[in-house]
Write a protein that holds these residues in place. Structure first.
Motif, short mmCIF file in Angstrom:
data_model
loop_
_atom_site.label_atom_id
_atom_site.label_comp_id
_atom_site.label_asym_id
_atom_site.label_seq_id
_atom_site.Cartn_x
_atom_site.Cartn_y
_atom_site.Cartn_z
N HIS A 1 -8.93 -52.58 -21.76
CA HIS A 1 -7.79 -52.28 -20.88
C HIS A 1 -6.92 -51.18 -21.47
O HIS A 1 -6.38 -50.35 -20.74
N ARG B 1 1.74 -53.61 -17.53
CA ARG B 1 0.71 -53.60 -16.47
C ARG B 1 0.22 -52.17 -16.29
O ARG B 1 1.02 -51.23 -16.30
N SER B 2 -1.07 -52.02 -16.07
CA SER B 2 -1.63 -50.67 -15.92
C SER B 2 -0.99 -49.95 -14.73
O SER B 2 -0.66 -48.76 -14.82
N ILE C 1 2.63 -57.82 -18.06
CA ILE C 1 1.57 -58.80 -17.77
C ILE C 1 2.10 -60.20 -18.06
O ILE C 1 3.04 -60.35 -18.85
N PRO C 2 1.50 -61.25 -17.43
CA PRO C 2 1.96 -62.62 -17.71
C PRO C 2 1.79 -62.97 -19.19
O PRO C 2 0.88 -62.47 -19.86
N SER D 1 0.70 -65.63 -20.59
CA SER D 1 -0.59 -66.24 -20.94
C SER D 1 -1.66 -65.17 -21.17
O SER D 1 -2.51 -65.29 -22.06
N MET D 2 -1.59 -64.09 -20.37
CA MET D 2 -2.55 -63.00 -20.54
C MET D 2 -2.31 -62.24 -21.84
O MET D 2 -3.24 -61.80 -22.51
N SER E 1 -3.77 -64.39 -24.62
CA SER E 1 -5.25 -64.47 -24.68
C SER E 1 -5.88 -63.08 -24.81
O SER E 1 -6.99 -62.94 -25.30
N LEU F 1 -5.89 -58.96 -22.79
CA LEU F 1 -6.17 -58.42 -21.46
C LEU F 1 -7.66 -58.43 -21.13
O LEU F 1 -8.05 -58.44 -19.97
N PHE G 1 -9.69 -60.83 -21.79
CA PHE G 1 -10.14 -62.22 -21.87
C PHE G 1 -11.27 -62.52 -20.89
O PHE G 1 -12.34 -63.00 -21.27
N LEU G 2 -11.04 -62.24 -19.62
CA LEU G 2 -12.03 -62.61 -18.61
C LEU G 2 -13.32 -61.80 -18.77
O LEU G 2 -14.41 -62.33 -18.61
N GLU H 1 -15.21 -63.37 -21.45
CA GLU H 1 -15.81 -64.62 -20.97
C GLU H 1 -17.11 -64.34 -20.21
O GLU H 1 -18.13 -64.99 -20.43
N GLN I 1 -19.82 -63.27 -22.58
CA GLN I 1 -20.37 -64.39 -23.35
C GLN I 1 -21.31 -65.24 -22.50
O GLN I 1 -22.37 -65.67 -22.97
#
Lengths: 451, 66
Positions: A46, A133-134, A417-418, A420-421, A424, A426, A428-429, A432, A435
């Motif tokens: 990101h 945020r971008s 950004i939130p 939580s983000m 973890s 940017l 993160f997803l 995931e 993986q």
């Protein structure tokens, strides 16, 4: 191109700027490497995309309106209206803004300015990593890259700009018009954006968040140095006759000039580029007690500090001014960080903003009374004019609009950004998904080998 | 017929200026370009909102934590 000399001059100038543009691309590559290296692993992609997308977004907006602003705003709004005559050839619908056999220079000249625009936006980009945020940043990239720096260039980096004429403003290699404004702009955003989680401890003391990849960061800053050579060359007119300049210069000796069409030479700026780089590196090494990253950045800050007057300085002056700027920027960075809890992830406000600001002020004293322009009726270079210029660049066109726009973004909930983000990461997803995909491939391979 | 205004190069180049296709439609092309640019921002903003929502949900979902 109706004579051999005319044709040769035109083609040489066209090619000259084209080469500078290619060199300057390295600045952006360097900024990308530097920024990604300074980010943590959880934010890599990101962070890279945030900087990369500066290229198309600033390019198209600079085509739509940035280039027009440069030609329309030299006296607007304080000393006249928009210069519609000069700017009409630089609208996106002008036939010179495309393939045109009667115009050999507009495209490369446009591109040289555009690369400065990328740089201005990229300076801001590094300071705000890992929490903006971008979409919020890209609005700022367009504002600094295609609006505010272009206004300051029209005012103070144009042979007919009102700051040059009325204040004697002199900024040959953009201490103010690129670096002070971008640093001020970054500070305006950071003031509202706030620090990354964990940057300050409970007592308010700052924690160091070191770059995850120091080697990539080193390559990045060396690339910025290299691109900076191209930037210096791009700020000059390579060869021009007094007749074409049509100012006070007498005789028929052709010369290189700075952006104001005042005489200088490639030899002069080569001396001064290297000497100010050296002064900056040496001072940064001492003041940071040998910290590698501050030393690298100090080389850059040295050049930036001396840039306002590097068309005229003696190399010894360039070296010493570069050294002074670095000490000033380093000390101010840590004072502001502690006092106002500003988390500037790459030190951009210090390296570009504070160095550019002090460089302008210093040049007002060192070049006091020197002509700011080859044209009659212009104020000579002076300390007050340079100080006013520094305030306009850093404060009026840098910090202020950034602060206002960021405030609006914050109130609309579209700035950061939130939490939580941020915790973890940017990416993160994406990680995931990778993986899961990887686990699937391994399982499939194992199944195949069992057959 | 030629979209650039020339079908051969038997011309005096001193009299040639623009040679891109569809000369005369520059304003229209600019309008299309601006719509493309602003549309990109709208799509990006929408996608980013969805992505942040999705990511925030995943982050708080224990199944996705390795």
């Amino acid at each position: 191109m109706d004579s051999n000399l005319n044709a040769l001059t035109t083609i040489f100038t066209e090619f000259y700027y084209w080469v500078t543009v290619v060199f300057m691309f390295l600045i952006h590559v360097g900024f990308c490497l530097y920024e990604v290296s300074a980010s943590r692993r959880k934010n890599h992609m990101h962070t890279l995309m945030k900087n990369l997308m500066i290229i198309p977004l600033v390019t198209v907006t600079f085509f739509f309106f940035g280039w027009w602003i440069y030609w329309a705003f030299p006296n607007f709004p304080f000393f006249g209206g928009l210069d519609l005559a000069a700017s009409s050839a630089n609208t996106p619908w002008s036939d010179t803004m495309g393939t045109n056999l009667n115009d050999h220079i507009t495209g490369v000249f446009w591109a040289a300015f555009l690369l400065f625009s990328w740089t201005a936006a990229s300076i801001v980009s590094g300071s705000v990593i890992e929490r903006i945020r971008s979409s919020a940043f890209w609005l700022h990239a367009i504002l600094i890259g295609s609006v505010f720096w272009v206004i300051d260039a029209a005012w103070g980096w144009h042979y007919a700009g009102w700051m040059v004429r009325e204040l004697g403003y002199h900024d040959a290699y953009a201490s103010g018009v690129i670096h002070a404004i971008a640093g001020g702009y970054a500070l305006g955003v950071l003031t509202v954006l706030g620090p990354r989680i964990g940057k300050f401890d409970d007592d308010g003391a700052p924690r160091d968040i070191p770059p995850h990849n120091p080697w990539l960061l080193t390559i990045g800053i060396f690339m910025i140095y290299t691109g900076f050579w191209g930037f210096y060359a791009a700020c000059n007119v390579p060869i021009i006759s007094p007749e074409i300049i049509d100012g006070q210069i007498i005789g028929s000796t052709w010369t290189a000039t700075n952006i104001y069409l005042s005489p200088t030479s490639l030899s002069a700026i080569t001396f001064n580029f290297l000497m100010s780089l050296s002064g900056g590196l040496m001072a940064a090494y001492i003041v940071s007690k040998g910290d590698a990253f501050w030393t690298f950045s100090g080389g850059l800050a040295g050049i930036i500090t001396a840039s306002a007057g590097n068309d005229l300085y003696h190399p010894m002056q360039a070296m010493l001014i570069g050294a002074i700027g670095v000490v000033f920027a380093y000390k101010l960075h840590y004072w502001v960080e502690r006092k106002f809890k500003i988390d500037d992830a790459v030190g951009a406000v210090a390296v570009h903003g504070y160095s550019g600001f002090i460089g302008l002020v210093i040049s007002g004293f060192v070049l006091w009374g020197s002509p700011s322009s080859p044209f009659e009726g212009y104020q000579t270079i002076n300390p007050l004019g340079q100080l006013a210029g520094a305030i306009i660049m850093f404060g009026l066109l840098g910090f202020l609009p950034a602060y206002i726009v960021t405030r609006i973004q914050s109130s609309l909930g579209v700035l950061r950004i939130p939490k939580s983000m941020e915790l973890s990461g940017l990416d993160f997803l994406d990680d995931e998904l990778y993986q899961k995909s990887r686990a699937g491939i391994i399982a499939a391979e194992e199944k195949e080998s069992d057959r | 017929m030629s979209t650039i205004g020339y079908q051969n190069w038997a011309v005096d180049l001193a009299e040639v200026s623009a040679i891109y296709p569809f000369q005369g439609y520059e304003v229209l092309m600019t309008v299309v370009g601006v719509i493309f640019w602003l549309g990109w921002h709208w799509l990006q903003f929408r996608n980013e909102n969805e992505e942040l929502k999705k990511n925030s949900k995943s982050v708080t979902d224990p199944k996705t934590i390795n």
